[in-house]
Structure formats: C-alpha cells, structure tokens
Scaffold this active site. Structure first.
Site, PDB file in Angstrom:
ATOM      1  CD  GLN A   1       9.012   1.735   1.011  1.00 61.77           C
ATOM      2  OE1 GLN A   1       9.306   1.224   2.078  1.00 61.77           O
ATOM      3  NE2 GLN A   1       9.908   2.293   0.231  1.00 61.77           N
TER       4      GLN A   1
ATOM      5  CB  VAL B   1      -0.964   0.019   1.208  1.00 60.27           C
ATOM      6  CG1 VAL B   1      -2.041  -1.045   1.060  1.00 60.27           C
ATOM      7  CG2 VAL B   1      -0.242  -0.135   2.523  1.00 60.27           C
ATOM      8  CB  SER B   2       0.613   4.466  -1.715  1.00 60.33           C
ATOM      9  OG  SER B   2       0.444   3.824  -2.953  1.00 60.33           O
ATOM     10  CB  THR B   3       0.204   6.247   2.866  1.00 57.47           C
ATOM     11  OG1 THR B   3      -1.177   5.892   2.993  1.00 57.47           O
ATOM     12  CG2 THR B   3       0.405   7.130   1.650  1.00 57.47           C
TER      13      THR B   3
ATOM     14  CD  GLN C   1      -3.129   3.875   0.075  1.00 59.31           C
ATOM     15  OE1 GLN C   1      -2.130   3.227  -0.186  1.00 59.31           O
ATOM     16  NE2 GLN C   1      -3.829   4.500  -0.846  1.00 59.31           N
TER      17      GLN C   1
END
Length: 199
Positions: free
Chosen positions: A39, A10-12, A15
């Site tokens: 990340q 996941v990007s962050t 999330q």
C-alpha cells in the site's frame, strides 16, 4: 545481539517486491521476520509495519532497501525513525544508503550526520510523492482535453424519458411516478432531467 528483520513496501498489490526481496536475501533474515505491505507510503497506518513494530525489542535490527520504502511523508518518516531508534532502541540499515546505518557512528558526530542525511532523504521522498501527484493530475487533465472519459460509461436514457420528463415538468405526474416509469431512482431521474433540459 538482537533479531534481524526486513521490511518491504510496494505501493499497490500489482507491484512486484522481488527487487527488495533480493536485496534483503544477502543478510540471511529469517523469512518469518520479513514484513511486506502492499500500500501507499503516505502514512504508517499499514498492518504489517504495525505488526513488526509490536515485535521489535531493544537491539533488534531492521533492514530496508531504500528510505522511500519506509515511507514518503517527510514528517512521518522522521517521527517513525525517532520511535524506532530512540524509543524501541533498535538499529536501522538503509541498504541503498550506507550512511543511514545506525549501528555505525553512535557518537555525537555520527548521530548528527545520520540525522542530516535522513532529513534530506525524507524530504526528497516526500517531494517525489508530490511530483507523482502533480504528474498524475497533469496526465488526467491532458487526457480529458483529448476527450478521454473517466468513470463508468453512462447508461442510455429509456425511450420514454423525454415524454415522462415533460409530464413531470408540467406537473401532470409526480417525480416519484416519473422515476418509476423510467425505471430509475428518484434522485437519478431528477439529475438526468435537469441536465437533459438545461443543455
């Protein structure tokens, strides 16, 4: 038959990865073999991905929910796919895209079709990343046009600032003295003085 692994990204940190976990659940992957990175997918400098890569052996199998979970950089996705399938000799299953299952079609045509699909999807993933950046830039520009301020709010200037500034401008006191009288670093004092008197 090798070991089955699952890779989730996941990007962050905010999330939620539940959707990807649920997709992997049906393949009975041991929990200790599921690697999660929180990340951006712009490159493969991710701790859990690297850890998984070190553990992989010939004939192991990696499940990922979709190609953009692997990454969003077109060239790097292709390079990692090559490392995994040609150097590490592992298989990859992209759950949302049955054509990207390297266990099937090991002949020349199967590999060719798989490579074409991979290139198209990698290109789409990178284009989506570029579109996200574009939308962010447009959103920021629109917010600035509406008067939205970004960053920390500025501290108000000390009451004696203008008076001290004039003494400094006339050469009566040094910049260091002026900054001390205003209770701020010299660089900040000079910046504020320049901006205040240039407006």
């Amino acid at each position: 038959m090798g070991i089955a692994y699952g890779y989730i990204r996941v990007s962050t940190k905010d999330q939620n990865e539940d959707r990807q976990r649920i997709a992997l659940r049906e393949f009975n992957i041991d929990k200790k073999n599921i690697y999660i990175d929180k990340q951006s997918g712009k490159n493969f400098n991710r701790p859990m991905y690297k850890q998984m890569l070190r553990r992989l052996k010939k004939d192991d199998l990696i499940y990922i929910k979709s190609i953009d979970r692997l990454g969003r950089n077109y060239e790097e996705i292709l390079e990692q796919w090559r490392i995994l399938t040609k150097e590490k000799l592992v298989d990859i299953v992209v759950i949302d895209m049955p054509l990207l299952d390297t266990r099937r079609g090991k002949d020349l045509i199967g590999t060719f079709l798989s490579d074409i699909v991979l290139q198209i999807l990698s290109f789409v993933a990178e284009n989506e990343r570029a579109a996200i950046r574009q939308r962010q830039a447009e959103g920021i520009a629109a917010a600035k046009a509406r008067g939205v301020k970004f960053g920390r709010p500025q501290k108000p200037l000390p009451e004696n600032f203008e008076e001290v500034c004039l003494l400094w401008k006339k050469g009566i006191i040094t910049g260091t003295d002026a900054a001390q009288k205003c209770g701020m670093p010299l660089s900040t004092f000079r910046y504020k003085a320049q901006n205040t008197f240039s407006e």
